[in-house]
Design an enzyme around this catalytic site. Sequence first.
Site, PDB file in Angstrom:
ATOM      1  N   HIS A 205       0.835  -1.195   0.000  1.00 45.61           N
ATOM      2  CA  HIS A 205       0.000   0.000   0.000  1.00 45.61           C
ATOM      3  C   HIS A 205       0.873   1.250   0.000  1.00 45.61           C
ATOM      4  CE1 HIS A 205      -3.691  -2.282   0.815  1.00 45.61           C
ATOM      5  NE2 HIS A 205      -4.350  -1.155   0.648  1.00 45.61           N
ATOM      6  N   HIS A 245       0.363  -2.562   9.523  1.00 44.35           N
ATOM      7  CA  HIS A 245       1.803  -2.468   9.285  1.00 44.35           C
ATOM      8  C   HIS A 245       2.502  -1.717  10.409  1.00 44.35           C
ATOM      9  CE1 HIS A 245       1.912  -4.104   5.226  1.00 44.35           C
ATOM     10  NE2 HIS A 245       0.856  -3.367   4.925  1.00 44.35           N
TER      11      HIS A 245
END
Length: 436
Positions: A205, A245
């Site tokens: 991402h 993350h």
Amino acid sequence: MEKLRDLHKFISEPEHVSQFQKLCGVVPLKNTELRVQQNEGVHTNGVIQRHQNGYKKLELDPSLEKNGLVVNGECVKNSAEVCSTNGLRKDLSSLQRTSNGYATKNVDTGSNSEKDDFIIKNRFLYHLFCFGASLGNAIFYLIFFPFLLWNVNSRLTREMVIVWHWAMYIGQALKDIVKWPRPASPPVFKLEDRYEQEYGMPSTHATVGAVIPFSILIFPLLIGVVIAVLWTLLVCCSRIYLGMHTILDILAGLLLACIIMPAILPFVGIIDEFQTHHPVAAFVTVFGAYMLCYIYPTQYKWSTTKGDTANVHAISSGIAAGTWINYQLGLTSQSDHTFPLEVQVPTLNWFLCSILCLLVGTVLLVGIQSIVKPVSLRTVCYLYGIDRKDIAEQRRHGAEVPVRFFMYHFVSIGAATLAPVIFNYLGILREGYYTE
């Protein structure tokens, strides 16, 4: 060396992800606090029923309990329809908003551990970061790429897609090579379930969050740089906020983008020229993209990475093949357009035509998908000798890869080939589409 180890430890610790979540209003909610909320009248007309994916307010008819239709909040004696009519429904959403305006969820913290609950205190940040995360999802690509293709500049879109394609493929493959897990929960709350089974390093991402806006920076305007920076920051912060993350994952994803863009951008013009004009380009592009699906690193457990990577190959090769078809049919011609493009102020007519193109094109692409998906699923399952309704068996044999590839490939061909023909017939096709 000691300082590097300390820095690595600092940026890879899940505690910092948890601290960012709390700073943004994701607050732990214990069972005792939940009971206090109930007693204070947060839910005055029902009870709280705990389910696997969250809490749900239940409006229960007392007669159901008396008649034995409900036991501990669950429907029994084939009374599902009766319970449904009386407000008993299992909550299957990842986040359920309660009557006080908060979203609550319980997160599995391990097979033998209890579940930790949380509330979303800042709904604006929640929706903002969910939007930021969506800028790296397939549904966004299928809307944003065609919009650029139809309404901005088709050559720019094709060249940006080339960079995006390789960035996504390398990033996704690295995940299954490095095999670093996502942030531990607890202390992190997982607000997104779809990618939880994937590995976390690097954050793709973050990679595409930088690649997409900076690859289309063709306008010599400061505002373009500002938008690109804000876009990247929004996507990166959203991945930390949603608990997907660590800071290290994000930095690795950004580093990957910084390596890939300078390495590929000088050659995108040559690649695009070959893909759109060479007589055998479509066969090379499609075959090469499909083969990349099968030289993907071996997965020892199922995750969404391989299927999502198939989507990437399909979209990229589909746009290239669709443009190649236009050229072979004599619809397109080469132009002398150079970057950066001359900036033109959008007109009202451009806005109206863009909206019409997006609406008509979306209906067309959804129609193509609704036809291609069942056909490809039936064909692939027949060739594999598996039940098309057995998703677990399809995953075990890797059948989802060809299904996804052919579905998104033909959707992308439709976006580049069939949609412009329809737009031209309706008189809303952007002038210059076939000359870029």
